[in-house]
Design an enzyme around this catalytic site. Structure first.
Site, PDB file in Angstrom:
ATOM      1  N   HIS A 154     -26.388 -19.239 -27.577  1.00  0.00           N
ATOM      2  CA  HIS A 154     -27.145 -20.111 -27.483  1.00  0.00           C
ATOM      3  C   HIS A 154     -27.589 -20.517 -26.070  1.00  0.00           C
ATOM      4  O   HIS A 154     -26.671 -21.756 -25.872  1.00  0.00           O
ATOM      5  CB  HIS A 154     -27.020 -21.223 -28.534  1.00  0.00           C
ATOM      6  CG  HIS A 154     -27.332 -20.982 -29.958  1.00  0.00           C
ATOM      7  ND1 HIS A 154     -28.553 -21.287 -30.422  1.00  0.00           N
ATOM      8  CD2 HIS A 154     -26.395 -20.490 -30.799  1.00  0.00           C
ATOM      9  CE1 HIS A 154     -28.441 -20.804 -31.680  1.00  0.00           C
ATOM     10  NE2 HIS A 154     -27.169 -20.183 -32.058  1.00  0.00           N
ATOM     11  N   CYS A 162     -29.764 -15.781 -31.004  1.00  0.00           N
ATOM     12  CA  CYS A 162     -29.070 -15.683 -31.918  1.00  0.00           C
ATOM     13  C   CYS A 162     -29.707 -14.935 -33.138  1.00  0.00           C
ATOM     14  O   CYS A 162     -29.821 -13.718 -32.878  1.00  0.00           O
ATOM     15  CB  CYS A 162     -28.485 -17.141 -32.534  1.00  0.00           C
ATOM     16  SG  CYS A 162     -27.278 -17.145 -33.515  1.00  0.00           S
ATOM     17  N   GLU A 208     -29.478 -22.439 -24.468  1.00  0.00           N
ATOM     18  CA  GLU A 208     -30.231 -23.730 -24.430  1.00  0.00           C
ATOM     19  C   GLU A 208     -29.244 -24.807 -24.453  1.00  0.00           C
ATOM     20  O   GLU A 208     -29.261 -25.839 -23.710  1.00  0.00           O
ATOM     21  CB  GLU A 208     -31.188 -24.023 -25.692  1.00  0.00           C
ATOM     22  CG  GLU A 208     -30.294 -24.275 -27.049  1.00  0.00           C
ATOM     23  CD  GLU A 208     -30.193 -22.858 -27.994  1.00  0.00           C
ATOM     24  OE1 GLU A 208     -30.346 -22.929 -29.146  1.00  0.00           O
ATOM     25  OE2 GLU A 208     -30.214 -21.850 -27.106  1.00  0.00           O
TER      26      GLU A 208
END
Length: 591
Positions: A527, A400, A529
């Site tokens: 993102h 990001c 994750e």
């Protein structure tokens, strides 16, 4: 006749931060290991509509869901432990309940009645729980078998009282055989004598029972295992049987928590209370992962250059994704936290020692990760970290704002755009490398970003990113941003070697960046994750850890990709182990 929905409610007492989320997630692991379909609901008593506008320093990270919901980080724990896909409605807040009730009142649904906390708010809470608990979250049709509800905060908090009352009523609505209450409490050690004290837990249970809820089980947090006399005393004064007391003492990693609960018969107590048939739990792979984490010795050092490093929970999903990747890569993860602002020139003048220590941590790392964030503070430090990784061939992953920092750095130092910056930090920037997205709101903050699951289409299969994703033509990943790479400078960037190998469906929004000629320099606007799971690590994170440990080239061979694509779910539980076996076969065929 369809079986009734079963509910497990997890409350907390004495102090916050005891690990209710991990406890609730671990219960989900146990029940799923027995073959039951599990879902989760998190109740947050704050008045915010969602966690989107809250400070990471105060509340930890904001977890983003597929549908764009900005939720409490515990929903991330649930998704990772149980491997589910939750929705924004699985996070209930006081703000959402008030908003719903007031909207109904304005429409005239309570016409002629005085709208009150009881029954209108409490009814809305119960209706919300019943409705959301029936939503499938595991990719299969039909409702789940068990819903695990975590009530945030601690018993006695004034803001949680409407939810306590709603749950008190709810136990009668669903029936005692379908309702199991587990209270998480603290058993501290006070004084030099080292005596384990039960009084805080006694008072916490007393407060809960005075509100009309009596726990069926206690999950007692402690630093060391509880003495038998302490557990007997808790059973006597807290109105539970001794076999319904779980001792969740500190463990080496959180993957041990479900195993500890199983060893103490926690799953049996839950099955008895909910009248579930007794089943053997399949936890072999879970136990293997927990034990492997403790025994792996070869280190890999990753420097996380961020601006919220004072609280580890601010980057919880990032650290978990690194853990998932490290365990799959057979490496012992060593995270070094670097405050981005400490890398900047201003810190050199104010605190040369801190500046030198920060840079030493960056220089000594095997890989560098720059996560997301908002605001100007620390941005120059992130840009400097990207510059160091680019110039020194150090494996790098930007997420990001981390990707935007890499673009700004490249524009400044390779394209010669000395004033390149983001309009987030410099609104009247002369050379905008990152700009505000046209569909964003300039007046409202909450829920107005580009949020949730969006599609990224690979522009070429001849890149590390596509190979990490097993040569898929596109990926769906979760986003949370207001600013994007300026499409007007993309051609110049790509001609200079900063290639955007992944773009959105319009071909104007840049999603994945790679640098030509670099061992591993990858950055994503999304993102990754948020979708990482134990045993199924996020591909960009896996790439960073493998590159940092010298294993990436083997992982990206066509044979290795084929093995992963043919594995269940498209990933191997232990991909490196299988590749080592492949290498041995190659050796046996050689002359």
């Amino acid at each position: 006749m369809k079986a009734p929905m079963k509910y497990v409610v997890v409350t907390g007492g004495v102090v916050s931060g005891l690990g209710k989320g991990v406890t609730a997630s671990s219960i989900g692991v146990l029940l799923k290991a027995g073959g039951w379909r599990v879902t989760n609901i998190k109740i947050d008593p704050y008045i915010n509509i969602d966690a989107g506008t809250m400070s990471p320093f105060e509340h930890g990270e904001v977890f983003v869901l597929d549908d764009g919901g900005e939720a409490d980080l515990d929903l991330g724990n649930y998704e990772r432990f149980v491997d589910s896909t939750l929705t924004r409605d699985h996070n209930i807040t006081t703000g959402k309940i008030y908003q719903t009730v007031i909207a109904k009142e304005r429409k005239g649904e309570y016409l002629g009645k005085t709208v009150q906390v009881i029954p209108h708010m409490t009814d809305e809470i119960q209706d919300w729980i019943e409705r959301v608990s029936r939503l499938p979250v595991d990719g299969s049709p039909g409702q789940p078998d068990v819903c695990i509800i975590e009530l945030g905060g601690t018993v006695g908090d004034i803001e949680s009282m409407p939810f306590i009352e709603a749950l008190r009523q709810f136990q009668f609505r669903v029936g005692s055989d379908n309702f199991c209450l587990i209270h998480v409490s603290l058993v501290p050690v006070v004084g030099a004598v080292g005596e384990q004290k039960t009084k805080p837990t006694q008072h916490s249970v007393q407060a809960l029972r005075s509100a009309g809820l009596s726990p069926h089980m206690l999950a007692c947090r402690s630093q060391a295992p509880l003495e038998q006399s302490v557990m007997d005393k808790l059973a006597l004064f807290c109105h539970v049987t001794p076999d319904c007391i779980l001792n969740l003492c500190d463990v080496s990693n959180i993957w041990h928590v479900p195993l500890v609960m199983q060893e103490q018969g926690g799953h049996l107590a839950i099955m008895r209370q909910l009248r579930l048939d007794f089943r053997k739990l399949e936890l072999d792979s879970w136990a293997h992962r927990a034990n492997k984490w403790d025994t792996v010795t070869l280190p890999v050092k990753i420097a996380i250059v961020g601006k919220y490093t004072g609280l580890g929970d601010s980057y919880l999903s990032v650290t978990k994704a690194l853990m998932h990747s490290a365990i799959s890569a057979d490496r012992k993860l060593n995270i070094v936290w670097v405050e981005a602002g400490m890398l900047e020139g201003a810190t050199l003048a104010e605190d040369p020692t801190a500046h030198a220590e920060a840079w030493e941590n960056v220089h000594s790392a095997d890989g560098i990760l720059v996560p997301g964030g908002f605001g100007e503070r620390g941005t120059e430090g992130k840009i400097l970290a990207a510059k160091y990784a680019r110039e020194n061939q150090v494996p790098f992953l930007g997420i990001c704002l981390g990707m935007q920092a890499a673009v700004i750095e490249y524009a400044r130092n390779v394209l010669g755009m000395k004033n390149a910056h983001s309009t987030e930090m410099v609104p009247d920037c002369a050379d905008p490398a990152v700009i505000f997205m046209p569909e964003g709101s300039t007046t409202h903050m909450g829920g107005t970003m580009r949020l949730g699951s969006r599609r990224t289409i690979f522009q070429t299969q001849d890149c590390k990113a596509a190979k990490l994703y097993n040569s898929m033509p596109f990926v769906d990943e979760r986003h949370r941003h207001r600013y994007e790479v300026n499409p007007d400078i993309v051609d110049r960037l790509e001609k200079a070697g900063c290639v955007f190998v992944g773009k959105d469906e319009t071909n104007r929004r840049m999603e994945i960046l790679e640098l030509s000629g670099h061992p591993f320099f990858l950055a994503t606007q999304y993102h990754p994750e948020y979708k990482s799971r134990p045993g199924r690590p996020s591909p960009p994170f896996m790439g960073l850890v493998l590159a940092a440990s010298g294993q990436l080239d083997q992982y990206l061979t066509s044979e290795a990709i084929g093995m992963r694509m043919n594995a269940p779910g498209g990933f191997l539980q232990s991909p490196l182990k299988a590749l080592k076996g492949l290498a041995k076969e190659d050796e046996s065929d050689s002359p």
